[in-house]
Design a protein around this motif. Structure first.
Motif, mmCIF file in Angstrom:
data_model
loop_
_atom_site.group_PDB
_atom_site.id
_atom_site.type_symbol
_atom_site.label_atom_id
_atom_site.label_comp_id
_atom_site.label_asym_id
_atom_site.label_seq_id
_atom_site.Cartn_x
_atom_site.Cartn_y
_atom_site.Cartn_z
ATOM 1 N N VAL A 1 0.832 -1.196 0.000
ATOM 2 C CA VAL A 1 0.000 0.000 0.000
ATOM 3 C C VAL A 1 0.871 1.251 0.000
ATOM 4 C CG1 VAL A 1 -1.706 1.309 1.350
ATOM 5 C CG2 VAL A 1 -1.916 -1.163 1.142
ATOM 6 N N GLY A 2 2.091 1.132 0.560
ATOM 7 C CA GLY A 2 3.020 2.255 0.581
ATOM 8 C C GLY A 2 2.828 3.144 1.799
ATOM 9 N N GLY A 3 3.339 4.349 1.715
ATOM 10 C CA GLY A 3 3.253 5.276 2.832
ATOM 11 C C GLY A 3 3.982 6.567 2.521
ATOM 12 N N ARG A 4 3.941 7.503 3.469
ATOM 13 C CA ARG A 4 4.587 8.808 3.305
ATOM 14 C C ARG A 4 5.599 9.029 4.424
ATOM 15 N NH1 ARG A 4 1.271 14.244 2.145
ATOM 16 N NH2 ARG A 4 1.806 13.569 0.021
ATOM 17 N N LEU A 5 6.819 9.432 4.054
ATOM 18 C CA LEU A 5 7.847 9.806 5.016
ATOM 19 C C LEU A 5 7.919 11.326 5.101
ATOM 20 C CD1 LEU A 5 10.729 7.409 3.858
ATOM 21 C CD2 LEU A 5 9.150 7.035 5.766
ATOM 22 N N ILE A 6 8.020 11.840 6.317
ATOM 23 C CA ILE A 6 8.282 13.258 6.531
ATOM 24 C C ILE A 6 9.561 13.364 7.344
ATOM 25 C CG2 ILE A 6 7.443 15.434 7.478
ATOM 26 C CD1 ILE A 6 4.602 14.469 7.115
ATOM 27 N N ILE A 7 10.593 13.937 6.740
ATOM 28 C CA ILE A 7 11.909 14.069 7.364
ATOM 29 C C ILE A 7 12.157 15.560 7.558
ATOM 30 C CG2 ILE A 7 14.352 13.414 7.194
ATOM 31 C CD1 ILE A 7 13.298 11.630 4.713
ATOM 32 N N ALA A 8 12.429 15.983 8.782
ATOM 33 C CA ALA A 8 12.514 17.429 9.011
ATOM 34 C C ALA A 8 13.420 17.751 10.185
ATOM 35 C CB ALA A 8 11.117 18.011 9.251
ATOM 36 N N SER A 9 13.916 18.976 10.193
ATOM 37 C CA SER A 9 14.727 19.473 11.300
ATOM 38 C C SER A 9 13.818 19.930 12.437
ATOM 39 C CB SER A 9 15.611 20.635 10.827
ATOM 40 O OG SER A 9 14.805 21.720 10.386
ATOM 41 N N ASP A 10 14.424 20.282 13.579
ATOM 42 C CA ASP A 10 13.607 20.618 14.749
ATOM 43 C C ASP A 10 12.852 21.931 14.585
ATOM 44 O OD1 ASP A 10 15.793 22.307 14.916
ATOM 45 O OD2 ASP A 10 16.048 22.075 17.073
ATOM 46 N N GLY A 11 13.165 22.711 13.547
ATOM 47 C CA GLY A 11 12.362 23.891 13.268
ATOM 48 C C GLY A 11 10.918 23.529 12.982
ATOM 49 N N ILE A 12 10.703 22.319 12.455
ATOM 50 C CA ILE A 12 9.348 21.802 12.239
ATOM 51 C C ILE A 12 8.787 21.233 13.533
ATOM 52 C CG2 ILE A 12 7.966 20.039 11.070
ATOM 53 C CD1 ILE A 12 8.793 22.284 9.199
ATOM 54 N N TRP A 13 9.565 20.359 14.184
ATOM 55 C CA TRP A 13 9.035 19.593 15.318
ATOM 56 C C TRP A 13 8.866 20.433 16.580
ATOM 57 C CZ3 TRP A 13 7.113 16.141 12.595
ATOM 58 C CH2 TRP A 13 7.801 15.544 11.538
ATOM 59 N N ASP A 14 9.526 21.574 16.667
ATOM 60 C CA ASP A 14 9.275 22.473 17.788
ATOM 61 C C ASP A 14 7.929 23.184 17.652
ATOM 62 O OD1 ASP A 14 11.625 21.860 19.068
ATOM 63 O OD2 ASP A 14 12.728 23.582 18.315
ATOM 64 N N ALA A 15 7.389 23.163 16.435
ATOM 65 C CA ALA A 15 6.112 23.826 16.178
ATOM 66 C C ALA A 15 4.965 22.844 16.011
ATOM 67 C CB ALA A 15 6.223 24.707 14.935
ATOM 68 N N LEU A 16 5.245 21.660 15.466
ATOM 69 C CA LEU A 16 4.194 20.701 15.142
ATOM 70 C C LEU A 16 4.517 19.335 15.723
ATOM 71 C CD1 LEU A 16 3.766 21.498 11.326
ATOM 72 C CD2 LEU A 16 2.404 22.427 13.218
ATOM 73 N N SER A 17 3.503 18.652 16.204
ATOM 74 C CA SER A 17 3.678 17.254 16.594
ATOM 75 C C SER A 17 3.763 16.396 15.336
ATOM 76 C CB SER A 17 2.505 16.792 17.463
ATOM 77 O OG SER A 17 1.309 16.769 16.693
ATOM 78 N N SER A 18 4.170 15.145 15.500
ATOM 79 C CA SER A 18 4.240 14.240 14.348
ATOM 80 C C SER A 18 2.873 14.105 13.691
ATOM 81 C CB SER A 18 4.745 12.862 14.795
ATOM 82 O OG SER A 18 6.043 12.947 15.336
ATOM 83 N N GLU A 19 1.836 13.962 14.501
ATOM 84 C CA GLU A 19 0.483 13.802 13.962
ATOM 85 C C GLU A 19 0.020 15.067 13.249
ATOM 86 O OE1 GLU A 19 1.450 13.058 17.013
ATOM 87 O OE2 GLU A 19 1.348 10.864 16.931
ATOM 88 N N ALA A 20 0.334 16.223 13.826
ATOM 89 C CA ALA A 20 -0.087 17.484 13.206
ATOM 90 C C ALA A 20 0.609 17.704 11.868
ATOM 91 C CB ALA A 20 0.196 18.648 14.151
#
Length: 434
Positions: free
Chosen positions: A244-263
């Motif tokens: 079925v596949g899937g989506r990867l999101i790879i990001a620096s902490d500039g993203i994760w300090d603002a958004l949770s993984s689910e968000a």
């Protein structure tokens, strides 16, 4: 000791035709399609990324292709991030024995990411390449080979997986002292000090840091001016997706300090990869503002018979209200059944996961795994052949392996043993604590 190139010569003699035949036999022909996109906003100019989709396990054989996606978030300068981006892939590939088929290659890949000339080797090289530099970097390094995804990480750049069933899972572990209890215990057990920054009057401010050095992370590449407790040993996880596949999101902490993984996953649902990456960055900036470098890579792993990662809907037709209500109820029931069916199909198989900071634990105790084709023993790190009298057990002198005998394998050459000692804090750092 003879040079590594001289001793490894016999491994280069595997005929190319034999390797290609082995690849064709072991590999499923139905590979997924990859679609990807990247977006970034710079604040300090210390974020870097790597996208390389034309890597080959076997030179000249397109069926042996794999892709690499990585994010490097530098601190105290960008030298470490730039160096790691340019050299890490070569170090990893150099740590894998030649002549392996796909299944064997994937099996040794997690070990190569840990023990080979990978994360810890970059840190060693920086000692000489960047003499006087005090920069460091996180590294989230993702290898996609068919349906298999292998992720190695140090620091707090993150990789998440969003599957068709709606489940979001982290493929990395954040090495932030503030959030990671195990890493705090490891640092203090090794003799380090964990605490906040003290200001006038004794008040403590900011996140937890490791002293000496004052770094908020417990693992990174570089940072040659901090204590030995900051190690470059990666957490590694390998999973296999369903078709079925899937989506990867790879990001620096500039993203994760603002958004949770689910968000982050939710904010880009239904968008193609390129637009999805932009949307994640846009949402992070809307939530928190541009307070740090912000980098995001989105990779869609799509079944080969799908032309797009997005379902398309036909334009609505005019119909009476009763018919529309009946169709809406039927559609809702069908969607519910489809969602349950996708949830059942979109199974992610975990193949490997290990996060210990100790090399002896990561290399294991299997003597036979270190046996080369010549009958000699092989260094578990650099793959150089060793005579029986030359190898040094990875467990020799380790206080963390009291139950193991020092003559048990795996074995290391002298150079790699020195790297192991440096990595585990058994060398002076040159930093004195008052």
């Amino acid at each position: 000791m003879a040079s590594g190139d001289g001793r490894r010569g016999h491994q280069d003699l595997v005929p190319l035709a034999a390797l290609i035949s082995r690849e064709m036999k072991n590999e499923k022909m139905e590979k997924p399609t990859l679609k990807y996109g990247c977006a970034a906003q710079s604040k300090k100019g210390e974020d870097y990324f790597l996208i390389k989709t034309d890597c080959l396990r076997v030179p000249g054989n397109p069926s042996s292709a794999f892709s690499v996606f990585a994010v490097f978030d530098g601190h105290n300068g960008n030298a470490a991030a730039i160096y790691t981006r340019e050299n890490l892939l070569g170090h990893v590939i150099g740590a894998i024995p030649r002549g392996l088929g796909r299944e064997d290659w994937l099996q040794v890949l997690p070990r190569a990411l840990v023990a080979g000339k990978s994360c810890e080797n970059c840190s060693e090289d920086e000692c000489s390449v960047f003499a006087g530099e005090t920069s460091g970097t996180t590294a989230t390094f993702v290898i996609v080979d068919g349906w298999t995804v292998t992720v190695a990480c140090v620091g707090d750049s993150r990789c998440i997986l969003d599957t068709q069933g709606g489940a979001v899972s982290n493929l990395t572990v954040d090495h932030r002292l503030e959030d990671n209890v195990e890493e705090r215990e490891r640092v203090t057990a090794s003799g380090g000090e964990v605490g906040r920054l003290s200001i006038f009057g004794g008040a403590e401010i900011g996140p937890l840091r490791c002293w000496p050095g004052g770094l908020c992370l417990s693992r990174s590449i570089g940072d040659m001016d901090v204590g030995e407790f900051i190690v470059p040993v990666p957490h590694v996880k390998q999973v296999k997706l369903s078709n079925v596949g899937g989506r990867l999101i790879i990001a620096s902490d500039g993203i994760w300090d603002a958004l949770s993984s689910e968000a982050a996953a939710r904010t880009c649902h239904g968008l193609p990869a390129e637009l999805a990456a932009r949307q994640v960055v846009k949402e992070a900036l809307r939530t928190r503002g541009l307070k740090d470098d912000t980098t995001c890579i989105v990779v869609d792993i799509i079944p080969p018979d799908s032309s797009s990662s997005l379902p398309t809907s036909p334009p609505p037709k005019k119909q009476n209200k009763l018919r529309a209500l009946l169709l809406r109820i039927k559609s809702r029931n069908s969607s519910s059944k489809l969602s349950k069916k996708l949830s059942a199909v979109a199974v992610v198989e975990e193949l490997f996961e290990e996060g210990s900071a100790m090399l002896a634990e990561r290399l294991g105790t299997d003597d036979t795994a270190a046996q080369s084709t010549s009958g000699l023993f092989m260094c578990a790190v650099c793959q150089v052949d060793l005579a029986p009298s030359e190898g040094i057990s990875v467990h020799a002198g380790s206080i963390f392996s009291m139950s193991l005998k020092p003559w048990q394998g795996p074995f290391l050459c002298g150079d790699c043993r020195n790297k192991k000692d440096a990595m585990e804090g058994k060398r002076p750092s040159g930093v004195k604590v008052a």
